[in-house]
Design an enzyme around this catalytic site. Sequence first.
Site, PDB file in Angstrom:
ATOM      1  N   ARG A 193      57.537  56.033  17.962  1.00  0.00           N
ATOM      2  CA  ARG A 193      56.066  55.369  17.967  1.00  0.00           C
ATOM      3  C   ARG A 193      54.877  56.494  17.943  1.00  0.00           C
ATOM      4  O   ARG A 193      55.158  57.439  18.309  1.00  0.00           O
ATOM      5  CB  ARG A 193      55.814  54.502  19.067  1.00  0.00           C
ATOM      6  CG  ARG A 193      56.873  53.186  19.156  1.00  0.00           C
ATOM      7  CD  ARG A 193      56.632  52.600  20.437  1.00  0.00           C
ATOM      8  NE  ARG A 193      57.521  51.420  20.477  1.00  0.00           N
ATOM      9  CZ  ARG A 193      58.922  51.106  20.580  1.00  0.00           C
ATOM     10  NH1 ARG A 193      59.299  52.325  21.114  1.00  0.00           N
ATOM     11  NH2 ARG A 193      59.299  49.904  20.569  1.00  0.00           N
ATOM     12  N   HIS A 207      69.489  55.251  13.466  1.00  0.00           N
ATOM     13  CA  HIS A 207      69.232  54.097  14.292  1.00  0.00           C
ATOM     14  C   HIS A 207      70.677  53.337  14.567  1.00  0.00           C
ATOM     15  O   HIS A 207      70.424  52.005  14.426  1.00  0.00           O
ATOM     16  CB  HIS A 207      67.902  53.272  14.003  1.00  0.00           C
ATOM     17  CG  HIS A 207      67.383  52.615  15.122  1.00  0.00           C
ATOM     18  ND1 HIS A 207      67.845  51.496  15.990  1.00  0.00           N
ATOM     19  CD2 HIS A 207      66.164  52.684  15.347  1.00  0.00           C
ATOM     20  CE1 HIS A 207      67.117  51.227  16.723  1.00  0.00           C
ATOM     21  NE2 HIS A 207      65.931  51.671  16.601  1.00  0.00           N
ATOM     22  N   GLU A 223      69.298  57.754  19.898  1.00  0.00           N
ATOM     23  CA  GLU A 223      68.498  58.132  18.714  1.00  0.00           C
ATOM     24  C   GLU A 223      67.890  59.463  18.822  1.00  0.00           C
ATOM     25  O   GLU A 223      67.010  59.675  19.734  1.00  0.00           O
ATOM     26  CB  GLU A 223      67.328  57.255  18.349  1.00  0.00           C
ATOM     27  CG  GLU A 223      67.791  55.755  18.197  1.00  0.00           C
ATOM     28  CD  GLU A 223      66.408  54.902  18.360  1.00  0.00           C
ATOM     29  OE1 GLU A 223      65.768  54.871  17.504  1.00  0.00           O
ATOM     30  OE2 GLU A 223      66.743  54.043  19.379  1.00  0.00           O
ATOM     31  N   HIS A 254      58.493  53.786  13.661  1.00  0.00           N
ATOM     32  CA  HIS A 254      59.818  54.057  12.713  1.00  0.00           C
ATOM     33  C   HIS A 254      59.335  54.100  10.895  1.00  0.00           C
ATOM     34  O   HIS A 254      59.945  53.509  10.213  1.00  0.00           O
ATOM     35  CB  HIS A 254      60.713  53.073  12.683  1.00  0.00           C
ATOM     36  CG  HIS A 254      61.517  53.131  13.948  1.00  0.00           C
ATOM     37  ND1 HIS A 254      61.774  54.059  14.782  1.00  0.00           N
ATOM     38  CD2 HIS A 254      62.213  52.145  14.773  1.00  0.00           C
ATOM     39  CE1 HIS A 254      62.436  54.108  15.908  1.00  0.00           C
ATOM     40  NE2 HIS A 254      62.697  52.694  15.731  1.00  0.00           N
ATOM     41  N   ASP A 296      64.307  51.886  26.998  1.00  0.00           N
ATOM     42  CA  ASP A 296      63.933  52.219  25.851  1.00  0.00           C
ATOM     43  C   ASP A 296      63.064  53.254  25.892  1.00  0.00           C
ATOM     44  O   ASP A 296      61.856  53.317  25.811  1.00  0.00           O
ATOM     45  CB  ASP A 296      63.359  50.995  25.123  1.00  0.00           C
ATOM     46  CG  ASP A 296      62.816  50.961  23.602  1.00  0.00           C
ATOM     47  OD1 ASP A 296      63.166  51.937  23.297  1.00  0.00           O
ATOM     48  OD2 ASP A 296      62.240  50.262  23.209  1.00  0.00           O
TER      49      ASP A 296
END
Length: 403
Positions: free
Chosen positions: A132, A231, A367, A157, A301
């Site tokens: 982000r 991803h 990731e 992304h 996350d």
Amino acid sequence: MRNLSRNGALLGLLALAACNPSTSSSSEQTAGSGSTAASADSTQPTAMPTSSSFGKTPDGAEAQLYTLTNAHGLKATITTYGGTLTSLLTPDKNGQLGDVVLGFDNVEGYTSPAYLEAGPYFGALIGRYGNRIKGGKFTLGGQQYTLAQNNGPNHLHGGKRGFDKVIWQAEPGTSADGQTLTLTYTSKDGEEGYPGNLTVKVVYTLTNDDALRLDYTATTDKATPLNLTNHSYFNLNHGQAKNALDHVLTLKADRFTVVDTTLIPTGELRSVEGTPMDFRQPHAIGERIKQVPGAAPGGYDHNWVLADRQRTQPELAATVYEPVSGRTMEMLTDQPGVQFYSGNFLKGTLTGKGNTAYPQHYGFCLETQHFPDSPNQPKFPSTILEPGQTFRSITEYRFGVRK
């Protein structure tokens, strides 16, 4: 890119890492995991990857699917649409091959309205900026750039049509390590609001010692933010498990980036000590997931801090063990961060390969990356790639079994 390689000595180190990226600690751990793979016979010639049609995108573009196979029968399939890893077959403790990544059987699965609405980015190459950017804005060289706000108030992304939604040029091949697929894409100046003509090359290698390696390189003709990643969602018991919460994760990071309610870093790098973010010792993913603070729908996350800058060669960063299948996965990278994501936004609305529904937490992502919102965070490692520089990075996923 500041803090990244620009000289011949470092390029030599990276070349050495590409040929043999394992460290002594990771080699010892692989041996201890009880992998049943035998050493490949290096005297045998390596066959070329095979290809087939993967279908056509809504705008009529043909997507190809390439299959890489190694000396022990492991298979990886990669489509030119988004540079997406669509399947990865590895053996379990009984020697049975099984797919360990989430995805679909054809390109229609990745372009359907339901998939685009859900936006999980299954297996795709991500760019120009993975993760982000706050408010979809950044300032570079005294000029403010405006990007798509495609994730609430933020940019995610690479925008509405990031690298995950384009057709990459593909060249199958072989190397001393195994079969390869070289993917290239040129992102034009102004694409999705980013400055500079950026040329990206990603080489997938399915090695004969049972690893999937991604070698990234990129150059630009104008200074630009860059944060490339893959991803893939992993489930080491795909098609058999209800979710991935019983997978046991070890993550070699003692800090993480604290985020606000929109998952933008506050700038604080907080110790994992005494928190559900501490995976320095093995823990099941679901063991403390309800204790993770943050916005709905809840879960992991976040970016874990692996290093204060990009390293010169990959190092072991994470290990995952799935008790039922016995499969193990080691992740090595030279990147300073990794976004561990526990599939929080999966809702069961997507059905993938083998008619498998993908409910919440069915897969997890590791990731490898620079930190989120780095263009707006001067204390974070820089993600600015300058003209005349070459960005280089390596991430590797190694597979084995534990009986």
